[in-house]
Motif scaffolding. Sequence first.
Motif, PDB file in Angstrom:
ATOM      1  N   ALA A 271      -1.318   7.482   0.530  1.00  0.00           N
ATOM      2  CA  ALA A 271      -0.851   8.495  -0.422  1.00  0.00           C
ATOM      3  C   ALA A 271      -1.957   8.761  -1.435  1.00  0.00           C
ATOM      4  O   ALA A 271      -2.667   7.844  -1.855  1.00  0.00           O
ATOM      5  N   PRO A 272      -2.113  10.017  -1.838  1.00  0.00           N
ATOM      6  CA  PRO A 272      -3.110  10.319  -2.871  1.00  0.00           C
ATOM      7  C   PRO A 272      -2.689   9.692  -4.189  1.00  0.00           C
ATOM      8  O   PRO A 272      -1.500   9.498  -4.435  1.00  0.00           O
ATOM      9  N   PRO A 273      -3.653   9.359  -5.035  1.00  0.00           N
ATOM     10  CA  PRO A 273      -3.305   8.772  -6.325  1.00  0.00           C
ATOM     11  C   PRO A 273      -2.494   9.762  -7.149  1.00  0.00           C
ATOM     12  O   PRO A 273      -2.723  10.978  -7.065  1.00  0.00           O
ATOM     13  N   PRO A 274      -1.522   9.268  -7.925  1.00  0.00           N
ATOM     14  CA  PRO A 274      -0.717  10.185  -8.741  1.00  0.00           C
ATOM     15  C   PRO A 274      -1.567  10.868  -9.794  1.00  0.00           C
ATOM     16  O   PRO A 274      -2.517  10.282 -10.319  1.00  0.00           O
ATOM     17  N   GLU A 275      -1.219  12.123 -10.078  1.00  0.00           N
ATOM     18  CA  GLU A 275      -1.942  12.865 -11.106  1.00  0.00           C
ATOM     19  C   GLU A 275      -1.546  12.339 -12.476  1.00  0.00           C
ATOM     20  O   GLU A 275      -0.424  11.912 -12.675  1.00  0.00           O
ATOM     21  N   SER A 276      -2.449  12.446 -13.385  1.00  0.00           N
ATOM     22  CA  SER A 276      -2.164  12.077 -14.764  1.00  0.00           C
ATOM     23  C   SER A 276      -1.134  13.040 -15.328  1.00  0.00           C
ATOM     24  O   SER A 276      -1.146  14.231 -15.042  1.00  0.00           O
TER      25      SER A 276
ATOM     26  N   MET B 158       0.845  -1.160   0.000  1.00  0.00           N
ATOM     27  CA  MET B 158       0.000   0.000   0.000  1.00  0.00           C
ATOM     28  C   MET B 158       0.900   1.235   0.000  1.00  0.00           C
ATOM     29  O   MET B 158       1.884   1.289   0.730  1.00  0.00           O
ATOM     30  N   GLN B 159       0.531   2.223  -0.785  1.00  0.00           N
ATOM     31  CA  GLN B 159       1.258   3.488  -0.808  1.00  0.00           C
ATOM     32  C   GLN B 159       0.759   4.338   0.357  1.00  0.00           C
ATOM     33  O   GLN B 159      -0.432   4.590   0.472  1.00  0.00           O
ATOM     34  N   VAL B 160       1.681   4.769   1.210  1.00  0.00           N
ATOM     35  CA  VAL B 160       1.289   5.549   2.380  1.00  0.00           C
ATOM     36  C   VAL B 160       1.867   6.962   2.310  1.00  0.00           C
ATOM     37  O   VAL B 160       2.832   7.221   1.604  1.00  0.00           O
ATOM     38  N   ASP B 161       1.253   7.849   3.062  1.00  0.00           N
ATOM     39  CA  ASP B 161       1.669   9.247   3.149  1.00  0.00           C
ATOM     40  C   ASP B 161       2.410   9.436   4.476  1.00  0.00           C
ATOM     41  O   ASP B 161       1.797   9.541   5.533  1.00  0.00           O
ATOM     42  N   GLY B 162       3.730   9.451   4.397  1.00  0.00           N
ATOM     43  CA  GLY B 162       4.551   9.547   5.597  1.00  0.00           C
ATOM     44  C   GLY B 162       4.284  10.790   6.424  1.00  0.00           C
ATOM     45  O   GLY B 162       4.265  10.744   7.660  1.00  0.00           O
ATOM     46  N   ALA B 163       4.054  11.915   5.757  1.00  0.00           N
ATOM     47  CA  ALA B 163       3.776  13.163   6.477  1.00  0.00           C
ATOM     48  C   ALA B 163       2.474  13.053   7.264  1.00  0.00           C
ATOM     49  O   ALA B 163       2.380  13.526   8.405  1.00  0.00           O
ATOM     50  N   ALA B 164       1.465  12.427   6.682  1.00  0.00           N
ATOM     51  CA  ALA B 164       0.181  12.254   7.372  1.00  0.00           C
ATOM     52  C   ALA B 164       0.341  11.317   8.567  1.00  0.00           C
ATOM     53  O   ALA B 164      -0.270  11.534   9.620  1.00  0.00           O
TER      54      ALA B 164
END
Length: 91
Positions: free
Chosen positions: A67-72, A1-7
């Motif tokens: 982590a939010p999904p990457p932008e296109s 899973m992609q996580v947001d370390g800052a969050a």
Amino acid sequence: MQVDGAAIRTRRKELGLSRNECATAAGISGPYLSQIETGARRKMRPPTYKRLRTALQIQRDDHRLLAPPPESQHRKDTDGSHRGAGRPHPE
């Protein structure tokens, strides 16, 4: 899973937990949690994420630690123009 370390770091601090306290509660090492929080590591196995989410008192349907999904790369701006890699022009 992609996580947001800052969050993850923000939530840990909101709860007043040290890095080692949080890591111990999640069943992971302090250095591993440090790597996650600093972004040196961004992926986490689902069982590990679940334990961390529990240690940080985050409900299952709350995705703020992910982590939010990457932008296109070719997204349309509000003015209608496109950004991202363009197609090469014939010479």
